[in-house]
Scaffold this motif. Structure first.
Motif, mmCIF file in Angstrom:
data_model
loop_
_atom_site.group_PDB
_atom_site.id
_atom_site.type_symbol
_atom_site.label_atom_id
_atom_site.label_comp_id
_atom_site.label_asym_id
_atom_site.label_seq_id
_atom_site.Cartn_x
_atom_site.Cartn_y
_atom_site.Cartn_z
ATOM 1 N N CYS A 231 3.134 7.149 2.813
ATOM 2 C CA CYS A 231 2.634 7.980 3.927
ATOM 3 C C CYS A 231 1.390 7.360 4.538
ATOM 4 O O CYS A 231 1.225 7.348 5.771
ATOM 5 N N LEU A 232 0.502 6.861 3.701
ATOM 6 C CA LEU A 232 -0.721 6.225 4.183
ATOM 7 C C LEU A 232 -0.398 5.000 5.021
ATOM 8 O O LEU A 232 -0.954 4.821 6.122
ATOM 9 N N ALA A 233 0.499 4.144 4.535
ATOM 10 C CA ALA A 233 0.866 2.936 5.285
ATOM 11 C C ALA A 233 1.390 3.309 6.666
ATOM 12 O O ALA A 233 1.009 2.702 7.679
ATOM 13 N N ALA A 234 2.252 4.310 6.718
ATOM 14 C CA ALA A 234 2.810 4.727 8.009
ATOM 15 C C ALA A 234 1.723 5.263 8.929
ATOM 16 O O ALA A 234 1.698 4.960 10.131
ATOM 17 N N ASP A 235 0.808 6.045 8.384
ATOM 18 C CA ASP A 235 -0.207 6.667 9.241
ATOM 19 C C ASP A 235 -1.192 5.646 9.785
ATOM 20 O O ASP A 235 -1.703 5.811 10.901
ATOM 21 N N VAL A 236 -1.470 4.603 9.032
ATOM 22 C CA VAL A 236 -2.377 3.566 9.527
ATOM 23 C C VAL A 236 -1.820 2.946 10.807
ATOM 24 O O VAL A 236 -2.565 2.665 11.751
ATOM 25 N N VAL A 237 -0.516 2.758 10.862
ATOM 26 C CA VAL A 237 0.114 2.215 12.070
ATOM 27 C C VAL A 237 0.234 3.292 13.139
ATOM 28 O O VAL A 237 -0.049 3.055 14.316
ATOM 29 N N ALA A 238 0.648 4.499 12.753
ATOM 30 C CA ALA A 238 0.854 5.566 13.737
ATOM 31 C C ALA A 238 -0.444 5.987 14.411
ATOM 32 O O ALA A 238 -0.458 6.278 15.620
ATOM 33 N N CYS A 239 -1.529 6.032 13.657
ATOM 34 C CA CYS A 239 -2.820 6.470 14.208
ATOM 35 C C CYS A 239 -3.714 5.315 14.623
ATOM 36 O O CYS A 239 -4.724 5.527 15.291
ATOM 37 N N ALA A 251 -2.449 -4.136 7.476
ATOM 38 C CA ALA A 251 -2.854 -3.223 6.398
ATOM 39 C C ALA A 251 -1.654 -2.465 5.854
ATOM 40 O O ALA A 251 -1.494 -2.308 4.635
ATOM 41 N N ALA A 252 -0.799 -1.973 6.739
ATOM 42 C CA ALA A 252 0.364 -1.188 6.316
ATOM 43 C C ALA A 252 1.348 -2.034 5.518
ATOM 44 O O ALA A 252 1.841 -1.602 4.468
ATOM 45 N N LEU A 256 2.617 -1.572 1.585
ATOM 46 C CA LEU A 256 4.035 -1.464 1.228
ATOM 47 C C LEU A 256 4.500 -2.614 0.357
ATOM 48 O O LEU A 256 5.436 -2.454 -0.447
ATOM 49 N N ALA A 257 3.867 -3.769 0.493
ATOM 50 C CA ALA A 257 4.274 -4.937 -0.301
ATOM 51 C C ALA A 257 4.105 -4.682 -1.793
ATOM 52 O O ALA A 257 4.811 -5.278 -2.614
ATOM 53 N N GLY A 258 3.175 -3.826 -2.145
ATOM 54 C CA GLY A 258 2.943 -3.541 -3.556
ATOM 55 C C GLY A 258 3.725 -2.354 -4.080
ATOM 56 O O GLY A 258 3.522 -1.950 -5.232
ATOM 57 N N LEU A 259 4.620 -1.814 -3.266
ATOM 58 C CA LEU A 259 5.386 -0.624 -3.653
ATOM 59 C C LEU A 259 6.865 -0.956 -3.808
ATOM 60 O O LEU A 259 7.336 -1.974 -3.291
ATOM 61 N N PRO A 260 7.629 -0.102 -4.471
ATOM 62 C CA PRO A 260 9.080 -0.323 -4.582
ATOM 63 C C PRO A 260 9.745 -0.319 -3.212
ATOM 64 O O PRO A 260 9.216 0.227 -2.238
ATOM 65 N N PHE A 261 10.936 -0.899 -3.135
ATOM 66 C CA PHE A 261 11.668 -0.983 -1.874
ATOM 67 C C PHE A 261 11.922 0.404 -1.288
ATOM 68 O O PHE A 261 11.988 0.573 -0.073
ATOM 69 N N GLU A 262 12.046 1.403 -2.152
ATOM 70 C CA GLU A 262 12.282 2.766 -1.667
ATOM 71 C C GLU A 262 11.150 3.247 -0.766
ATOM 72 O O GLU A 262 11.367 4.094 0.108
ATOM 73 N N ALA A 263 9.940 2.744 -0.957
ATOM 74 C CA ALA A 263 8.830 3.138 -0.089
ATOM 75 C C ALA A 263 9.072 2.672 1.338
ATOM 76 O O ALA A 263 8.750 3.381 2.301
ATOM 77 N N LYS A 264 9.632 1.498 1.489
ATOM 78 C CA LYS A 264 9.970 0.992 2.825
ATOM 79 C C LYS A 264 11.090 1.842 3.436
ATOM 80 O O LYS A 264 11.064 2.166 4.638
#
Length: 310
Positions: A231-239, A251-252, A256-264
């Motif tokens: 959610c944070l990654a998405a909001d950094v781009v959206a806002c 930044a986003a 996401l690079a450090g999270l599982p593929f499901e986060a993408k």
């Protein structure tokens, strides 16, 4: 007021019996009011200065103004006392229900919302905050994430529309099968036992002392550990980021690079939800909601483009 948010009524316009009930619950009187704007509720919000020297944050809404917001406030009043002490949040001071009104009163933060736009130090502080939260598992009273998330089948619902060829733009038409495939199964891969906020946006993160607090806890749930970071990654781009679009995207994608593929997949599905919901009938109690959702979908396109291949 941040663009796209619902205009709020003012605290001085709240019914006097309600204000007196809040003062009784606080065992003091209100001597100063600083309005707070933003969010999707039409009710008043303010930092209240009290006669005993304290400052608190109060937000109120009547069911007649918005039955949905009223229900969310009631849910938040149940969630706040259940949060572990080390989670950075504003402590619930009291809540008042009178007639069809509900008021939530919490500690007041020392600062304001961190955006929009985001700054790198706030992204880092929020990353730390959601990590503290998600380290907790099986927090009593939190519903499963699937019960708190909106429906994330937006791309599939768009693809099934009879007028999909006209509603979808060229980029979306070329990739709709991939967008649908990446979104499917979200009810399974968002599940988990970790405590998550589920509404991490810059207006729901406020500066406090040397760090930040997460606020607005009505959507809190138990789910996959990575949900709030996504959610944070998405909001950094959206806002947006004070450094510009390229910095926001970097930044986003770094998060996401450090999270599982499901986060993408979650970011793709969430974008589809915004895109689909923006085309639904307007909401009378939140007249700017559909335009806000459309803007979120547009703003997230650069990030989704990095996550989707043809």
């Amino acid at each position: 007021m941040p663009t796209g948010f619902t205009p709020r009524t003012e605290w001085p316009d709240a019914p006097r019996p309600l204000v007196r009930a809040v003062e009784r619950a606080l065992a003091t009187t209100v001597v100063g009011i600083e309005a707070v704007h933003g969010g999707m509720s039409p009710g008043p919000a303010a930092v209240l200065s009290l006669d005993d020297g304290r400052q608190v944050f109060a937000k109120a809404v009547a069911a007649q103004q918005s039955a949905k917001a009223h229900a969310l406030y009631a849910r938040e009043a149940e969630v706040l006392p259940r949060l572990p002490a080390d989670v950075p949040h504003a402590r619930l001071v009291t809540h008042v229900v009178r007639d069809d009104w509900i008021v939530i009163v919490t500690d007041a933060a020392s600062g304001a919302a961190v955006g929009p736009p985001w700054r790198s130090q706030h992204v880092a502080a929020t990353t730390d905050a959601v990590a503290v939260l998600s380290a907790h598992t099986d927090v009593d009273g939190l519903a499963p994430a699937v019960d708190r998330l909106p429906t994330l089948d937006g791309w599939e619902l768009l693809a099934e529309r009879p007028d999909a060829g006209n509603v979808l733009d060229g980029w979306e038409r070329d990739r709709i099968h991939t967008l649908v495939a990446m979104s499917r199964g979200w009810r399974t891969w968002t599940a988990g036992s970790h405590a998550v906020h589920l509404d991490v946006r810059c207006d729901n993160v406020v500066e406090h002392d040397d760090g930040v607090w997460l606020v607005d806890w009505a959507h809190a749930a138990s789910g996959a550990k990575w949900l709030d970071a996504a959610c944070l990654a998405a909001d950094v781009v959206a806002c947006g980021h004070v450094g510009g679009e390229a910095v926001a995207l970097r930044a986003a994608t770094g998060i996401l690079a450090g999270l599982p593929f499901e986060a993408k997949r979650f970011v793709v599905a969430m974008t589809g939800m915004f895109r689909h919901n923006s085309l639904r009938e307007p909401v009378s109690t939140a007249p700017t909601l559909r335009a806000w959702q459309a803007d979120r979908a547009r703003s997230l396109r650069p990030l989704v483009e990095t996550l989707v291949t043809r």
